[in-house]
Design an enzyme around this catalytic site. Structure first.
Site, PDB file in Angstrom:
ATOM      1  NE  ARG A  27     -66.212  67.546  18.828  1.00  0.00           N
ATOM      2  CZ  ARG A  27     -67.293  68.486  18.470  1.00  0.00           C
ATOM      3  NH1 ARG A  27     -68.285  68.183  19.148  1.00  0.00           N
ATOM      4  NH2 ARG A  27     -67.128  69.036  17.328  1.00  0.00           N
ATOM      5  CG  ASN A 100     -63.338  72.750  15.746  1.00  0.00           C
ATOM      6  OD1 ASN A 100     -62.798  72.006  15.110  1.00  0.00           O
ATOM      7  ND2 ASN A 100     -64.481  72.567  16.234  1.00  0.00           N
ATOM      8  N   GLY A 101     -61.202  74.024  13.288  1.00  0.00           N
ATOM      9  CA  GLY A 101     -61.631  74.596  11.819  1.00  0.00           C
ATOM     10  C   GLY A 101     -60.333  74.919  11.263  1.00  0.00           C
ATOM     11  CD  GLU A 491     -68.739  54.979  10.778  1.00  0.00           C
ATOM     12  OE1 GLU A 491     -69.622  54.258  10.919  1.00  0.00           O
ATOM     13  OE2 GLU A 491     -68.260  56.154  11.305  1.00  0.00           O
ATOM     14  CG  HIS A 507     -74.069  44.469 -13.803  1.00  0.00           C
ATOM     15  ND1 HIS A 507     -74.181  44.350 -15.045  1.00  0.00           N
ATOM     16  CD2 HIS A 507     -75.369  44.216 -13.074  1.00  0.00           C
ATOM     17  CE1 HIS A 507     -75.621  43.870 -15.162  1.00  0.00           C
ATOM     18  NE2 HIS A 507     -76.291  44.063 -14.164  1.00  0.00           N
TER      19      HIS A 507
END
Ligand code: AGP
Length: 611
Positions: A27, A100-101, A491, A507
């Site tokens: 994670r 967590n948060g 990533e 463009h």
């Protein structure tokens, strides 16, 4: 984003917690810590280290500790630098806490507490909760009541796990953040975590508490028990209890060097299983219910790879149903004050079902009266529980931070939804179902064939890996595939890569082209000539040309520095998913040659549960 593991039982909590945290490393995190009861002092003892989990393991290895209770944490820094002082658990002589948060009103609470004489030792918002809960705990020495009181003061999406120096109870609570409890029915051990995956092989029963439900694990003379209460302290039944659906093999990479490669190679089997469930099996009915919402405007919302999947799905929905379909980045949508009507539909795409921006976007739609549906991989996730209907993609646990199999199954599930909404699906039109079945079976077969012969892509990866920049190009449904291919490369290989609509190059982006830029050009049979012209434009400016194009295409091969043949035959709708697997493998091998941490790329988290 952060990983949480707590344990109360008869075994050594250190072993259980370190194993659980190691499963959550994917994670993403930048420090780790654990708090146990020290057998010498019988008090709380915390160990916190920055960097990888191994650093914490090394510190603990030499201490020969045993504690039947503990809480552990891997931190992805939000408030406060990456330091040991800011690592969790945060503790004092009475309580230890992991979080967590984000506590949105931490600053104001901290000021008030300091004014009341409290001292702080870290820069984190988490410590505010520790200080607040401790003030209450000192009043009654009642952990559940203290957490209940402290939690009612905080704003923001958070999960907390708290233990006391008495070492006989753990309390956990959350609001719009992942949190599960687990129970081993044989030895009576209890667990708490931010991810059921950490409990695989430990717990048979998994509890999914609703928001603001206090989970209380207590060690009693008759054995340990778990109970659930609301913020008023009343017993609560607002939780779901399920058998753990995960099995131990999820935890292993098998013969693969990385989870990402394992998950890329799982795709043919998972597509076949998806087909059995959704087209031939019980999932048929789930999807058919979606028919009652046909001809409604749809707002498709997601982040990152999920947003790319939404872009492909929009093409299907508008093509087969001729209804307005919007695709939105959740982080923009939630603040853009979008025009929403209650007869419209919100369709939220998310592998984890815990992405903060996507959850907020879903809440915005729900508050505006829209029916909300998810295309999600995680049963019991917050998104899963908040939506009125869910289409599970059934990808199994996706460990690699870079999403691969989830994207494929998100698009497939969205494709099926788009066909179900169309007129030609009226009366369960078996012809359409057979057509879908044939194309999906062919897709699985073609991906399998490609993966069995992907050495050529590996060689190309080796030859182009040192270039300065990569631009992926594609048209229509292959434009999102270009975006997704660029995201994968960014990533895991940490290289500059961008996806463009092929027709957009002239463009502006064509100014980027020189001999150090590689153009991975997706040349599908559709809009073929126009896309080949774009390749010529890049070639004329000395760009390195990698084409992913129709097989046996000699002229295309001629103008390419590297040519990756793809058999588009029989894949009029799902060809983008075959090309996407080529890009997944290309990104994987470029990263492999660069030696990056493919499963746990720097700065990234598998589930972005904070804004
Ligand atoms: C994809 O490879 C990334 N890990 C990221 O873009 C991811 O897709 C995004 O954060 C959304 O996550 P979700 O699907 O769990 O909501």
């Amino acid at each position: 984003m952060c990983g949480i593991v707590g344990y109360l039982g008869e075994n050594n909590s250190i072993d259980v917690i370190l194993e659980g945290l190691s499963r959550l490393e994917y994670r993403g995190y930048d420090s780790a810590g654990i708090c146990i009861i020290d057998p010498q002092t019988a008090g709380l003892s915390s160990f916190r280290e920055t960097g990888k989990l191994n650093n914490l393991k090394k510190v603990l290895a030499g201490k020969n500790l045993f504690s039947r209770i503990g809480i552990g944490h891997t931190r992805w820094a939000t408030h406060g630098a990456v330091t040991a002082d800011n690592a969790h658990p945060h503790s004092n002589e009475l309580l230890a806490i992991v979080h967590n948060g984000i506590i949105e009103n931490a600053g104001q609470l901290r000021e008030e507490l300091i004014a009341q004489g409290e001292k702080f030792y870290s820069q984190t918002d988490t410590e505010t909760f520790l200080v607040l809960a401790t003030r209450y705990y000192k009043q009654k020495m009642d952990l559940r009541w203290s957490v209940q009181q402290a939690f009612s003061h905080i704003r923001g999406n958070s999960a907390f796990v708290v233990m006391t120096a008495k070492g006989d109870e753990i309390v956990a609570i959350k609001r719009a953040a992942p949190l599960v409890c687990g129970q081993n029915n044989v030895n009576g051990d209890f667990f708490v975590s931010s991810d059921p995956y950490a409990l695989v092989g430990f717990a048979e029963d998994i509890y999914f508490p609703e928001d603001e439900v206090i989970c209380h694990i207590q060690k009693m003379t008759s054995g340990s028990m778990i109970s659930f209460h609301d913020l008023e302290g009343k017993e609560s039944s607002s939780f779901q209890k399920k058998k753990s659906e995960l099995n131990a093999d999820v935890v292993e990479k098998g013969e693969f060097e990385h989870f990402m490669l394992k998950e890329i190679f799982e795709q043919p089997r998972l597509i076949a299983q998806w087909l059995d469930f959704y087209v031939n099996g019980p999932g048929k009915e789930d999807v058919l219910k979606f028919q009652e919402y046909k001809s409604r405007t749809i707002h498709i919302v997601g982040c990152g790879t999920a947003w790319h999947a939404g872009l492909v799905i929009r093409d299907f929905v508008e093509h087969f149903n001729r209804i307005h379909t919007h695709v939105e980045l959740a982080s923009e949508f939630r603040y853009r004050d979008p025009l929403l009507k209650e007869e419209e539909i919100g369709l939220f795409i998310s592998q984890s079902g815990e992405t903060a921006d996507t959850l907020a976007a879903e809440e915005l739609c729900r508050e505006n009266g829209l029916q909300t549906f998810s295309i999600v991989n995680t049963v019991g996730s917050t998104l899963y529980r908040n939506c009125v209907g869910n289409f599970l993609i059934r990808a199994g646990q996706e460990i690699g931070v870079a999403s691969t199999k989830a994207f494929t199954l998100q698009v497939l599930t969205g494709y099926l939804c788009s066909r179900v909404l169309s007129k030609d699906f009226e009366g369960h039109n078996d012809l359409v179902r057979d057509e879908i079945k044939r194309e999906v079976e062919l897709l699985a077969e073609r991906i399998d064939l490609f993966l069995k012969d992907s050495e050529g892509v590996k060689n190309i990866a080796q030859k182009i890996q040192k270039h300065k920049g990569f631009i992926f190009t594609g048209r229509r449904r292959y434009y999102p595939i270009a975006l997704e291919g660029a995201l994968k490369l960014k990533e895991i290989a940490y290289v500059h890569a961008e996806g463009f609509a092929a027709g957009e190059l002239k463009h502006g982006p064509i100014a980027l082209i020189d001999e150090d830029i590689v153009n991975i050009a997706i040349v599908s049979p559709e809009l073929y000539e126009k896309t080949v012209s774009n390749v010529e434009e890049v070639k004329a400016r000395n760009g390195v040309i990698v084409t992913i194009g129709p097989k046996n295409d000699a002229p295309l091969k001629e103008i390419s520095d590297f040519y990756i043949p793809v058999d588009f035959e029989g894949l009029p709708n799902l060809g983008p998913l075959l090309v996407n697997v080529v890009n997944q493998v290309l990104a994987y091998y470029i990263a492999l040659f660069k030696g990056t941490d493919i499963d746990k790329p720097r700065n990234l988290a598998k589930s972005v549960t904070v804004e």
